[in-house]
Design a protein around this motif. Sequence first.
Motif, PDB file in Angstrom:
ATOM      1  N   ARG A  37       1.569  -2.654   2.267  1.00 34.43           N
ATOM      2  CA  ARG A  37       0.111  -2.769   2.104  1.00 34.43           C
ATOM      3  C   ARG A  37      -0.489  -1.371   1.952  1.00 34.43           C
ATOM      4  O   ARG A  37      -0.109  -0.441   2.649  1.00 34.43           O
ATOM      5  CB  ARG A  37      -0.498  -3.433   3.339  1.00 34.43           C
ATOM      6  N   SER A  38      -1.449  -1.242   1.064  1.00 31.22           N
ATOM      7  CA  SER A  38      -2.111   0.049   0.863  1.00 31.22           C
ATOM      8  C   SER A  38      -3.478  -0.215   0.242  1.00 31.22           C
ATOM      9  O   SER A  38      -3.813  -1.359  -0.080  1.00 31.22           O
ATOM     10  CB  SER A  38      -1.278   0.941  -0.068  1.00 31.22           C
TER      11      SER A  38
ATOM     12  N   SER B  45      -2.667  -6.752  -0.754  1.00 33.37           N
ATOM     13  CA  SER B  45      -1.897  -7.940  -0.370  1.00 33.37           C
ATOM     14  C   SER B  45      -0.495  -7.586   0.098  1.00 33.37           C
ATOM     15  O   SER B  45       0.148  -8.359   0.806  1.00 33.37           O
ATOM     16  CB  SER B  45      -1.797  -8.904  -1.555  1.00 33.37           C
ATOM     17  N   GLY B  46       0.005  -6.424  -0.305  1.00 41.66           N
ATOM     18  CA  GLY B  46       1.385  -6.077   0.027  1.00 41.66           C
ATOM     19  C   GLY B  46       2.405  -6.826  -0.802  1.00 41.66           C
ATOM     20  O   GLY B  46       3.602  -6.760  -0.542  1.00 41.66           O
TER      21      GLY B  46
ATOM     22  N   ALA C 190       3.586  -4.535 -10.476  1.00 40.23           N
ATOM     23  CA  ALA C 190       4.005  -3.440 -11.357  1.00 40.23           C
ATOM     24  C   ALA C 190       3.036  -2.277 -11.284  1.00 40.23           C
ATOM     25  O   ALA C 190       3.270  -1.227 -11.893  1.00 40.23           O
ATOM     26  CB  ALA C 190       4.112  -3.958 -12.792  1.00 40.23           C
ATOM     27  N   SER C 191       1.942  -2.434 -10.551  1.00 36.24           N
ATOM     28  CA  SER C 191       0.918  -1.379 -10.495  1.00 36.24           C
ATOM     29  C   SER C 191       1.200  -0.342  -9.418  1.00 36.24           C
ATOM     30  O   SER C 191       0.659   0.761  -9.465  1.00 36.24           O
ATOM     31  CB  SER C 191      -0.461  -2.007 -10.227  1.00 36.24           C
ATOM     32  N   VAL C 192       2.018  -0.691  -8.422  1.00 37.73           N
ATOM     33  CA  VAL C 192       2.293   0.220  -7.301  1.00 37.73           C
ATOM     34  C   VAL C 192       3.801   0.282  -7.092  1.00 37.73           C
ATOM     35  O   VAL C 192       4.472  -0.744  -7.084  1.00 37.73           O
ATOM     36  CB  VAL C 192       1.609  -0.291  -6.006  1.00 37.73           C
TER      37      VAL C 192
ATOM     38  N   PHE D 208       9.898  -8.738   7.086  1.00 34.26           N
ATOM     39  CA  PHE D 208       9.514  -7.385   6.717  1.00 34.26           C
ATOM     40  C   PHE D 208       8.042  -7.140   6.990  1.00 34.26           C
ATOM     41  O   PHE D 208       7.258  -8.058   7.044  1.00 34.26           O
ATOM     42  CB  PHE D 208       9.756  -7.153   5.225  1.00 34.26           C
ATOM     43  N   PRO D 209       7.659  -5.886   7.087  1.00 38.36           N
ATOM     44  CA  PRO D 209       6.228  -5.588   7.231  1.00 38.36           C
ATOM     45  C   PRO D 209       5.450  -6.220   6.094  1.00 38.36           C
ATOM     46  O   PRO D 209       5.799  -6.080   4.947  1.00 38.36           O
ATOM     47  CB  PRO D 209       6.184  -4.057   7.136  1.00 38.36           C
ATOM     48  N   GLY D 210       4.423  -6.948   6.484  1.00 39.19           N
ATOM     49  CA  GLY D 210       3.570  -7.538   5.463  1.00 39.19           C
ATOM     50  C   GLY D 210       4.156  -8.743   4.785  1.00 39.19           C
ATOM     51  O   GLY D 210       3.632  -9.217   3.810  1.00 39.19           O
TER      52      GLY D 210
END
Length: 1131
Positions: A803-804, A809-810, A814-816, A327-329
């Motif tokens: 990743r953002s 880290s991607g 629980a924060s994103v 997968f991406p990242g």
Amino acid sequence: MSSLSRELVFLILQFLDEEKFKETVHKLEQESGFFFNMKYFEDEVHNGNWDEVEKYLSGFTKVDDNRYSMKIFFEIRKQKYLEALDKHDRSKAVDILVKDLKVFATFNEELFKEITQLLTLENFRENEQLSKYGDTKSARAIMLVELKKLIEANPLFRDKLQFPNLKNSRLRTLINQSLNWQHQLCKNPRPNPDIKTLFVDHTCGQPNGARAPSPANNPLLGSLPKAGGFPNLGAHGPFQPTPAPVPTPLAGWMSNPATVNHPAVSGGAIGLGAPSIPAALKHPRTPPTNATVEYPSGESDHVSKRTRPMGISDEVNLPVNVLPVTFPGHSHGQPFNAPDDLPKTVSRTLNQGSSPMSMDFHPVQQTILLVGTNVGDIGLWEVGSRERLVLKNFKVWDLSVCSMPLQAALVKDPGVSVNRVIWSPDGSLFGVAYSRHIVQIYSYHGNDDVRQHLEIDAHVGGVNDIAFSHPNKQPCVITCGDDKSIKVWDAATGAKQYTFEGHEAPVYSVCPHYKENIQFIFSTALDGKIKAWLYDNLGSRVDYDAPGRWCTTMAYSADGTRLFSCGTSKEGESFIVEWNESEGAVKRTYQGFRKRSLGVVQFDTTKNRFLAAGDDFSIKFWDMDNVQLLTTVDADGGLPASPRIRFNKDGTLLAVSSNENGIKVLANTDGIRLLRTFETLSYDASRTSEAVAKPTINPISAAAAAATSAGLADRGVSVVAIAGMNGDVRNLGDVKPRITEESNDKSKIWKLTEINEPSQCRSLRLPENLRVTKISRLIYTNSGNAVLALASNAIHLLWKWQRSDRNSSGKATASVSPQLWQPPSGILMTNDVSETSPEEAVPCFALSKNDSYVMSASGGKISLFNMMTFKTMTTFMPPPPAATFLAFHPQDNNIIAIGMDDSTIQIYNVRVDEVKSKLKGHSKRITGLAFSHALNVLVSSGADAQLCVWNSDGWEKQKARYLQLPAGRAPAQSDTRVQFHQDQAHFLVVHETQLAIYETTKLDCVKQWVPRESAPISHATFSCDSQLVYASFLDATVCVFSAANLRLRCRINPSAYLPASVSSNVQPLVIAAHPQEPHQFAMGLSDGGVHVFEPLESEGKWGVPPPVENGSASSVPATPVGASGSDQAQR
């Protein structure tokens, strides 16, 4: 058969012979009848293998074909008859007479009568015609002369006694020519094509990085072309012609890459673990092509830098084109600018008192460093607290049993140096190789408790290297020395098991390893020769020259898939190279050494990613995939010209020898945290109690040392892994070391951490838009970037974090919020379902270690899905019975243990589509399976509340035990789950009535926690570092326990994550731990929701552990079964 077809058989015979497929060569000679191998025939006659002799002959002639044939068979059977008479085995002689010789009576009845009369003689030599019969050996030789004349005169053998005159590797040459021609026809020819299959015609991929499709009948090749990375075709195409004098390829007799530190999840699924070898070149012992695969280098986030093949065997003929793409990242091996993972900061400086020659970190307690010096001293250091635990000066334990040469040498010159020190893979033993004759093996029992175990007078002259291995599952010690030999010793008794001779110079190093079930040893000698040995007496299998042709050492990457060597020539030129095992050729040579090294360079590998070597007064680092020097560290100066170096197992610490008898310990960020733990703990205080022991990252390791002593693994192979509840296994190389909690101040009143409000922790309900009723199975991907769920309606859900700016880290957090991912086609991964409702089925799944495939079942057939496309690759094993649990064999990825709803466990070989064993011991359906590769066992659990331990070699049942259910609780049909602790010696048992930790070999319950007056336990799992246990309850409560003693430290109440309107109706059904973040877990609910939990960033952990009572908290066995009253009251 046409003449060309006949010639093709000869080419195949030549290929098989060059590849050392001896039995297959002779089978094809016999079946085709094209070539009679007189040498083989002579050998079989000399050895008296009469059945094989006649079987081989039967491919060319029958008894009654002509008079020559009749005479050939008669002479052979007569000899067999006389040998039986000579041994006075009358019954066997009568049997041969009736079955073998009677056929000749119809042609010559008088002769048959005369032969029969020999039975009446005490000695058949009394017969005049047989009076000159000598012994068996000479009689066979005389008969052979006669047989050869008869064969040469027999017209049926005409033109079959000479093999055609062919150039070496003719079949390979023809294939290369064909590939060249195909390449010339490519529309967009690449300058350096990478040939991946012979099954379909070669075509270069589309330009601009577009991927070419993989062949339809081999969809899971696990490889992508890499532009510019390989030699071009032509004379040196994908198959290098084998020069005549060279024996087998370097790994021609080895099998698939071992996936040792991912024991229960294969490199992939079906056929699991086999390298992608064209079937025309395949043999279970001899993959001739490279076992690892190059991916495009990482400008793109969409592919791993290096991924092993899925390993779905070529024999599984699947009808879909697929290349595994992560997968991406999701790559662990992404390119990086500054190698922050490397230990570069000098964190400790130790003084050994004499010059360090060899060092090795303890494999489990990774801050304990073993040191051997130039005056024969042995030191044992706790690097964190800077304390030297043990110092032993050289001494022969029992001079009286030493050989006279050693006694004489010690009298003449008592000076002795250590050449090598090494721990056994479980840390229960360590070995010391000295410059004079002997090795000493010590047993280690924690702290400063070191005991003499074995002293072996091993070699005449110096013992240059020592290693531990376990052929046939027996722990062994391997030594090599100045007497040009390699020897194998029983690690328990010291008895010599093998001596390997064949080197023509002193043997400098040994490197034992195994692939699948093939155990072998590489050795290097001071003339630069590399040889390889199986544990038999048949001599070396290979003979190659190491770069530098002098002092060379060899090592595998931690996952056992890549082989490296480091050597220095007599002129001081140094080399680190990676080998292509299949061809015995150097694959890449790393750049950056000083022109003239001022000593023999030592090297080490870590994290399946980095190489390091001591050279030019510094430590030099390389990325395994890049020949250019990555970075150089001088460790603040003070290093010798060629420092000795050694990584700890996780690669967080690096020990380096320094000037003036010093040792510098370099650390990365995790290593610094690890060392700080021990700095803040008073070692002396802990030493007052045996039960407390030295604080370690792994509180169960003390018990592990004894329990896993039978499960020694080879040097260079990581033996620690975490077997997940869903049958998955995590690589600990990526697990952040969890810092042992600082000792609690007993003056403070400890209080259970209760989380009641959403603001007291970080929790996230993952977005959903699919109609699912409840989550039945849950797992993080091995990369830690996604969560995969299996719902009760047989649909899989995959959430991926990108990743953002908020999530650099991607990784899952629980924060994103992640994305509920679907491929462009919009299809769903949906399991085959049986006639009954899927809601009533028992779902199960297991994930491949490169996250490309998932094997899954929901009451129907087992399905294999591609995780990128969601396509169903294949289905197999239709019910009944239905699969209820899946786990992969850790050392042979083609073997799957499948728990069934009829209470059996089927050991299924995917490659041959065959059930190899059916294990019967449970009375209800199987609900849990877990492998321990260290102990070579499979632990099973069932709805009958029974645990069984099975030997994973012969599949015999070793032990069985029913759970200790609380008084008054009938054994209801409840799932019982099992999961191994990272020490591979203990396992967690989860039942609705209890959590328990068991010791595997005796199947003793060493710790148990029973909830009182609370809802039943629905599921539980170890954290990724095995320090915590996360448990969910049917009242929607989640509890966090310290794994060392199963004491409750934190409770998350439903109000912290569920709205008041739904909390009474929703139950957590399954819980999963993040593979690298010890304090993150995810939970699947009965309403179809999945929640991810983390503590507040300001807290960083789930509560604090309860205070230590009576000084005993560290070691699991130190705590009696049954939880304390205070624990019970908390629930």
